[in-house]
Design an enzyme around this catalytic site. Structure first.
Site, mmCIF file in Angstrom:
data_model
loop_
_atom_site.group_PDB
_atom_site.id
_atom_site.type_symbol
_atom_site.label_atom_id
_atom_site.label_comp_id
_atom_site.label_asym_id
_atom_site.label_seq_id
_atom_site.Cartn_x
_atom_site.Cartn_y
_atom_site.Cartn_z
ATOM 1 N N GLU A 5 0.830 -1.212 0.000
ATOM 2 C CA GLU A 5 0.000 0.000 0.000
ATOM 3 C C GLU A 5 0.863 1.260 0.000
ATOM 4 O O GLU A 5 0.546 2.250 -0.663
ATOM 5 C CB GLU A 5 -0.916 0.018 1.237
ATOM 6 C CG GLU A 5 -2.067 -0.966 1.206
ATOM 7 C CD GLU A 5 -1.713 -2.364 1.729
ATOM 8 O OE1 GLU A 5 -0.508 -2.696 1.827
ATOM 9 O OE2 GLU A 5 -2.649 -3.122 2.030
ATOM 10 N N LYS A 37 2.749 -8.163 -6.171
ATOM 11 C CA LYS A 37 3.960 -8.706 -5.534
ATOM 12 C C LYS A 37 3.919 -10.219 -5.761
ATOM 13 O O LYS A 37 3.438 -10.970 -4.901
ATOM 14 C CB LYS A 37 3.944 -8.349 -4.038
ATOM 15 C CG LYS A 37 5.204 -8.713 -3.283
ATOM 16 C CD LYS A 37 5.071 -8.269 -1.831
ATOM 17 C CE LYS A 37 6.235 -8.735 -0.988
ATOM 18 N NZ LYS A 37 6.049 -8.434 0.445
HETATM 19 N N1 LIG Z 1 -2.334 -5.711 2.941
HETATM 20 C C1 LIG Z 1 -1.082 -6.241 3.033
HETATM 21 N N2 LIG Z 1 -0.903 -7.435 3.589
HETATM 22 C C2 LIG Z 1 0.349 -7.959 3.671
HETATM 23 C C3 LIG Z 1 1.449 -7.275 3.159
HETATM 24 C C4 LIG Z 1 1.235 -6.003 2.552
HETATM 25 O O1 LIG Z 1 2.153 -5.330 2.065
HETATM 26 N N3 LIG Z 1 -0.045 -5.520 2.523
HETATM 27 N N4 LIG Z 1 2.692 -7.856 3.225
HETATM 28 C C5 LIG Z 1 2.906 -9.047 3.753
HETATM 29 C C6 LIG Z 1 4.251 -9.707 3.725
HETATM 30 O O2 LIG Z 1 5.292 -8.788 3.452
HETATM 31 C C7 LIG Z 1 4.198 -10.827 2.658
HETATM 32 O O3 LIG Z 1 4.145 -10.252 1.355
HETATM 33 C C8 LIG Z 1 5.369 -11.770 2.696
HETATM 34 O O4 LIG Z 1 5.271 -12.615 3.791
HETATM 35 C C9 LIG Z 1 1.815 -9.822 4.358
HETATM 36 N N5 LIG Z 1 0.532 -9.172 4.266
#
Ligand SMILES: Nc1nc2c(c(=O)[nH]1)N=C([C@H](O)[C@@H](O)CO)CN2
Length: 120
Positions: A74, A99
């Site tokens: 975000e 991602k």
């Molecule tokens: N809404 C989100 N949820 C999650 C994020 C994020 O950036 N936004 N990131 C993670 C961790 O970095 C994941 O990508 C790797 O374990 C988890 N949830």
């Protein structure tokens, strides 16, 4: 104005993630962008000065993304959107930040944001 300049599949390297191990190395993220732009004006003059230059946009986002460290998708999406609004004068945008592989191989996760006012 309902014209859109788009960039799909812009693959950029960055440090991103909430876990310490994610900050130790870069990983790819992929941006898909829709940017409102006046294509009629650009077409009338056939000059890059009258167009939203997608090459310049991609270069600027690459610079921004590679330099930073981010916890959340975000946050990175918001930074990219602000640059497009502030530096390129984009009035409306839709940005999808992917991602890939973050929750298992072959899985796409990320965020989609819209900013600005769409003028139709
Ligand atoms: N809404 C989100 N949820 C999650 C994020 C994020 O950036 N936004 N990131 C993670 C961790 O970095 C994941 O990508 C790797 O374990 C988890 N949830």
């Amino acid at each position: 104005m309902s014209d859109i300049v788009f960039i799909r599949g812009l693959r950029l390297e960055t440090r991103i993630g909430i876990h310490p191990w994610e900050q130790r190395s870069t990983r790819p993220i992929i941006l898909d962008l829709q940017l409102s732009a006046d294509a009629r004006r650009a077409a009338a003059s056939d000059r890059i000065e009258d167009a939203l230059d997608y090459e310049a946009v991609a270069r600027r986002l690459r610079e921004l993304v590679i330099q930073g460290r981010y916890a959340l998708v975000e946050t990175l999406a918001e930074r990219c959107a602000q640059v497009l609004l502030d530096e390129f004068g984009v009035r409306w945008l839709r940005l999808e930040l992917n991602k890939p592989g973050a929750v298992g191989e072959g899985t796409d996760v990320g965020v989609i944001i819209e900013r600005g006012q769409r003028v139709d």
